[in-house]
Design a protein around this motif. Sequence first.
Motif, short mmCIF file in Angstrom:
data_model
loop_
_atom_site.label_atom_id
_atom_site.label_comp_id
_atom_site.label_asym_id
_atom_site.label_seq_id
_atom_site.Cartn_x
_atom_site.Cartn_y
_atom_site.Cartn_z
N UNK A 144 0.85 -1.19 0.00
CA UNK A 144 0.00 0.00 0.00
C UNK A 144 0.89 1.24 0.00
N UNK A 145 0.62 2.16 -0.93
CA UNK A 145 1.46 3.36 -1.04
C UNK A 145 0.60 4.62 -1.14
N UNK A 146 0.89 5.60 -0.30
CA UNK A 146 0.28 6.91 -0.55
C UNK A 146 0.86 7.47 -1.85
N UNK A 147 0.07 8.28 -2.56
CA UNK A 147 0.50 8.80 -3.85
C UNK A 147 1.70 9.74 -3.74
N UNK A 148 1.74 10.55 -2.69
CA UNK A 148 2.70 11.68 -2.65
C UNK A 148 4.01 11.35 -1.96
N UNK A 149 4.78 12.40 -1.67
CA UNK A 149 6.09 12.24 -1.03
C UNK A 149 5.91 11.80 0.42
N UNK A 150 6.67 10.79 0.83
CA UNK A 150 6.54 10.30 2.21
C UNK A 150 7.91 10.10 2.87
N UNK A 151 8.95 10.60 2.25
CA UNK A 151 10.31 10.41 2.77
C UNK A 151 10.60 8.93 3.03
N UNK A 152 10.06 8.07 2.18
CA UNK A 152 10.34 6.64 2.27
C UNK A 152 9.62 5.95 3.41
N UNK A 153 8.71 6.65 4.09
CA UNK A 153 8.18 6.08 5.33
C UNK A 153 6.70 5.72 5.29
N UNK A 154 5.99 6.03 4.21
CA UNK A 154 4.54 5.78 4.23
C UNK A 154 4.11 4.49 3.57
N UNK A 155 5.09 3.75 2.99
CA UNK A 155 4.75 2.54 2.24
C UNK A 155 4.64 1.36 3.19
N UNK A 156 3.55 0.61 3.06
CA UNK A 156 3.35 -0.59 3.89
C UNK A 156 3.42 -1.83 3.01
N UNK A 157 4.29 -2.75 3.40
CA UNK A 157 4.50 -3.97 2.62
C UNK A 157 3.95 -5.16 3.40
N UNK A 158 3.13 -5.96 2.74
CA UNK A 158 2.59 -7.15 3.42
C UNK A 158 3.73 -8.11 3.75
N UNK A 216 14.94 0.08 9.04
CA UNK A 216 15.67 0.73 10.14
C UNK A 216 16.63 -0.21 10.85
N UNK A 217 16.27 -1.48 10.98
CA UNK A 217 17.03 -2.35 11.89
C UNK A 217 17.80 -3.44 11.14
N UNK A 218 18.80 -3.98 11.83
CA UNK A 218 19.59 -5.06 11.23
C UNK A 218 18.71 -6.23 10.85
N UNK A 219 19.12 -6.97 9.82
CA UNK A 219 18.31 -8.08 9.35
C UNK A 219 17.09 -7.60 8.58
N UNK A 220 17.11 -6.32 8.15
CA UNK A 220 16.00 -5.73 7.39
C UNK A 220 14.67 -5.82 8.13
N UNK A 221 14.76 -5.58 9.44
CA UNK A 221 13.53 -5.47 10.24
C UNK A 221 13.28 -4.00 10.53
N UNK A 222 12.12 -3.71 11.15
CA UNK A 222 11.78 -2.33 11.49
C UNK A 222 11.15 -1.62 10.31
N UNK A 223 10.85 -0.34 10.52
CA UNK A 223 10.12 0.43 9.51
C UNK A 223 10.99 0.83 8.33
N UNK A 224 10.32 1.22 7.24
CA UNK A 224 11.03 1.80 6.11
C UNK A 224 11.57 3.17 6.50
N UNK A 225 12.77 3.47 6.05
CA UNK A 225 13.39 4.77 6.33
C UNK A 225 13.85 5.38 5.01
N UNK A 226 14.44 6.56 5.08
CA UNK A 226 15.04 7.14 3.88
C UNK A 226 16.21 6.31 3.38
N UNK A 227 16.78 5.48 4.22
CA UNK A 227 17.94 4.65 3.85
C UNK A 227 19.00 4.72 4.94
N UNK A 228 19.36 3.57 5.48
CA UNK A 228 20.31 3.51 6.61
C UNK A 228 21.75 3.39 6.16
N UNK A 229 21.94 3.13 4.86
CA UNK A 229 23.29 2.96 4.35
C UNK A 229 23.20 2.29 3.00
#
Length: 468
Positions: A144-158, A216-229
């Motif tokens: 699920x994605x909002x249409x607009x800019x979300x700084x990488x944080x509004x997308x929800x992945x099943x 956000x977290x190691x092992x690709x857990x946690x929320x979506x971010x702008x990018x941790x690295x």
Amino acid sequence: MRFLVVGGGAREHAIAATLERANATVVVASANANPGLEAIAAASARIDPTDGPRVVAFARAQRVDAAVIGPEAPLAAGVADALRAAEVPTVGPSRDAARIESSKVFCRELLARHSIPASPRVATPASVDDVDRAVAEIGSPFVVKPDGLTAGKGVWVQGSDFTDPKEGAVYAKSLLLQGGRVLLEEKLEGEEFSQMVFVSDDGVYPMPAVQDFKRALEGNRGGNTGGMGAYSQRDHLLPFLPEADRNAAVDIVRRTVDALRADGMRYRGVLYGGFMLTARGPVLVEFNARFGDPEGINAMTLYEEGDFAGLLLGVATGHVDPNLVRFRLRSTVVKYLVPPGYGDRPQPGGLLTIDAAAIEAEGVHVLYGSVDAAGPGTVRLGNSRGVALVGEASAIHEAGSRVESALAHVRGEYYVRHDIGTKEDLARRVEHLRQLRAPGAKPSPLPLSVAPPAAPPSSAGTREQLIG
Ligand code: AMP
Ligand code: GLY
């Protein structure tokens, strides 16, 4: 040459540092006083980077030869148009063209209209009543994605952000009730990579491929971010990304630039294709109308000693000298130091003491992002990504180890993903793709489709189906 850099994060610090290496003078317009940019800039102004008139006034007062816009918000606000209207050649697309990033619906419609076969199945429910039908049509798992800019944080992945399709439907409905548009997409299975290119009137010029770590977290857990690295590989491909797939991705980006042009939008700037490499090849996840953050840092680190200013001026004025598009054959790893809780509930205000000279002596670069200066060698973390450490070496894991060693010169409370660029992580990703592509692997559920978009969103009550 005198350049205006718009924006105040670590990506903009990298742009300014790379321009400085090319003997350009840099002035900065940003909301924050980034200590890295302050050290480089001949002049700087505290301006909201989305405030076109103020950015233009500063550019004029500083008599700049060209401007480069770092973040997406000023592009979406039309700051590139305002600068061009004031005759400042600018690296960054017009507001119209920047919709490729600022509206995911615009992006998917553009690809469909021009028969570019790079999208997963997409649906844009027109109303809350339409969501359940759209979910049933896309099938599980979905995104699920909002249409607009979300700084990488509004997308929800099943599978990551929700489990039950009903939860995803509730989220989609809540976004619609807030007044926005929403996309539901088939969830793509594979490995993500970022392919950035410089775009000018005479063509597209690829940068090295990069893999970002969004979770956000190691092992690709946690929320979506702008990018941790992020990391990049010596040959400008990635451990799981063969040349043919990389070329296919560049081709999609090139065709998209042609599509924008065919629709009357000239594009001068950086275009970033975010791709999923799937069993069926690269599929587009999103476009960004700018350097990735951190991916742009990886690329600029590799820029040959030479004329970055000439390259950016060429992009801004329409004609790039291909000889200026040169990246060294080295691997890079960027890791962001972020406030504890980042990705969920960041706790800003912590102090970091950084022995930058000791870090640089180990061949690792320090770039400042969302921090304030707090005395010699000390910065205060803000809400977002604070400090980027950049290592380079022949192999990716060596570059990662260099960054890890450099952490010994940072004191204070922060979070960093230690798993970026490790041998183990790279091997997992290669194996993931191998399994997906193995003969006899479960075929991808649905073929790519380029069916043209159906009825426009204004047609009341009709779910606008873009593709498939
Ligand atoms: P976006 O803002 O569109 O880049 O989405 C943020 C992140 O969500 C992406 O980097 C992916 O990790 C994930 N994502 C977005 N769309 C999809 C998709 N269709 N399938 C799988 N993951 C996705
Ligand atoms: N790292 C992802 C982005 O720049 O949007």
